[in-house]
Design a protein around this motif. Sequence first.
Motif, PDB file in Angstrom:
ATOM      1  N   ARG A 278       0.721  -1.203  -0.110  1.00  0.00           N
ATOM      2  CA  ARG A 278      -0.033  -0.017   0.197  1.00  0.00           C
ATOM      3  C   ARG A 278       0.949   1.106  -0.074  1.00  0.00           C
ATOM      4  O   ARG A 278       0.711   2.141  -0.597  1.00  0.00           O
ATOM      5  CB  ARG A 278      -0.998   0.114   1.217  1.00  0.00           C
ATOM      6  CG  ARG A 278      -2.116  -0.674   0.999  1.00  0.00           C
ATOM      7  CD  ARG A 278      -2.947  -0.463   2.342  1.00  0.00           C
ATOM      8  NE  ARG A 278      -3.584   0.888   2.644  1.00  0.00           N
ATOM      9  CZ  ARG A 278      -3.378   1.692   3.581  1.00  0.00           C
ATOM     10  NH1 ARG A 278      -2.902   1.316   4.629  1.00  0.00           N
ATOM     11  NH2 ARG A 278      -4.027   2.827   3.468  1.00  0.00           N
ATOM     12  N   MET A 282      -0.122   2.904  -3.702  1.00  0.00           N
ATOM     13  CA  MET A 282      -1.451   3.536  -3.457  1.00  0.00           C
ATOM     14  C   MET A 282      -1.181   4.661  -4.423  1.00  0.00           C
ATOM     15  O   MET A 282      -0.376   5.328  -4.393  1.00  0.00           O
ATOM     16  CB  MET A 282      -1.791   3.720  -2.130  1.00  0.00           C
ATOM     17  CG  MET A 282      -3.114   4.240  -1.935  1.00  0.00           C
ATOM     18  SD  MET A 282      -3.414   4.588  -0.223  1.00  0.00           S
ATOM     19  CE  MET A 282      -3.387   6.293  -0.409  1.00  0.00           C
ATOM     20  N   ASP A 326      -6.595  -1.624  -8.613  1.00  0.00           N
ATOM     21  CA  ASP A 326      -5.591  -1.182  -7.667  1.00  0.00           C
ATOM     22  C   ASP A 326      -4.976   0.101  -7.912  1.00  0.00           C
ATOM     23  O   ASP A 326      -4.531   1.080  -7.259  1.00  0.00           O
ATOM     24  CB  ASP A 326      -4.688  -2.319  -6.991  1.00  0.00           C
ATOM     25  CG  ASP A 326      -5.311  -3.629  -6.586  1.00  0.00           C
ATOM     26  OD1 ASP A 326      -6.010  -3.266  -5.709  1.00  0.00           O
ATOM     27  OD2 ASP A 326      -5.132  -4.684  -7.216  1.00  0.00           O
TER      28      ASP A 326
END
Length: 487
Positions: A278, A282, A326
């Motif tokens: 992450r 991200m 994602d």
Amino acid sequence: MKTEVKEIGLYINGEYVPSSDNETFNVTNPATQELIARVSEATVEDVERACQVAREAFEIGPWRKITVQERSAKLRKMADIILERKEDIARYDAMDVGKPYESTVAHEVARAANNIRFFADFVEEQGGETYPMREAYINFTRYEPVGVAALITPWNVPFMLTTWKLGPCLAAGNTAVIKPAESTPLSVSLLGEIAKEAGIPDGVVNVVQGQGATVGNTLTTHPEVDLISFTGSTTTGKSILKSGADTLKKVSFELGGKAANIIFDDADLEKAVPGSIRAAFMNSGQVCLAGSRILVQRSIFDNFLEKFKKAAMDLKVGDPQEKGIDMGPLVSKVHYNKVTSYLDVAKEEGATLVCGGKRPVLPDHVKNGYYLEPTIYVHNNPKSRICQEEIFGPVVTLIPFDTEEEALQIANDTEYGLNGVVWTENLQRAHRISYNVRAGTIWVNCWFVRDLRAPFGGFKKSGIGREGGQHSMEFFTEVKNICMALN
Ligand code: ADP
């Protein structure tokens, strides 16, 4: 299906208007390169008018004079409207930033509403200090708004970051001229109509659109602007500090970062691997808090690398409008070129490419987008450019270390100091590392967990000042001392 091209105006004094010379600039979708909007490009005169209007709304208008409770009620209404319109806002961020829609609607827009609601509630709880002076005087403080604020925001998290500044700015009774980034103006443009619907008086919230060097510069030099809250690159921060100097503007800057994400051999990899994924990828790594220097203790290096690589390659890269994505594209061609230029730097510096470094295989409708696969390097030289410079893309470097001292030394060997991350099951070590990494936020066994009361900002070249709770209020208020004789 052909995308409808939106026409976006400037929002000044409660209405959307074209720029005074009718000039516009184009905004494209980074996933497809399609034209999605024509946006009015503010002239110097337009920005000056916005500043003037904000000044009048501050001096003459009701905003700073109504009670805190009345102001807060309107802000809470604003937060409700943001939630009602969360799909529109997230759609816009997916269109011009390339942010995955699903997570934007669930997290960022929810946080944006919370930013406004939090400060509406927070100011209602605020008091001041009193200093009784025998029976002769009463001496006390009042926290008053500063005036007109320029809120200059970046393209990576346009809506959420703007509300993070707008919440405390308005809650304290200031008025605002907002300048979103020129590549991502869509979602922030909605703040005009949202403010209007919430009953916030005309002139209190204004949005000017255009380039940093012209529109931004007019704002940061304008005599009617009292304070500048800026989030963006360290280079731009330096230039804004200079341009605001002549008129002595108060500044709050949240700038770049190159966080160390330190993984010790006693870390729980069940948590450290997904947490580090992450932190690395991200928003396609376009996050100032990204953990892009991943320091891994040598005894677990191969094990961590194998798991980290697998998890990175499992990330679903694709059309940000679709479910289950994602990672979307990088924000623009210019930025794609900047990020991919580091692939050559990495090669010259002798870093080992583990995976990525190329365009992913994509469905036809997004094949022209500015995509890059999650890219992982291993490098032994923490002083190399890929370990020192903020790449701001899905490109991370793993650096092996042996001892805690060495990890700390590498972690602090940077001009930045926004945040740091550490993964360990050893409590004493967690304390030692947290105290000794020179950065504004340290996350232990987690990443990007925020409490809006907590300070947020950077050491060293990562910023000036702090945002969050009381820290934001200190920036957006002037404290006044009043001393009254009692007899
Ligand atoms: P990046 O380099 O990643 O595009 P910037 O820090 O330049 O990020 O941009 C952040 C924000 O600052 C944007 O809204 C941009 O338009 C604005 N900006 C850029 N240059 C200036 C400037 N000289 N004065 C004021 N604002 C600026």
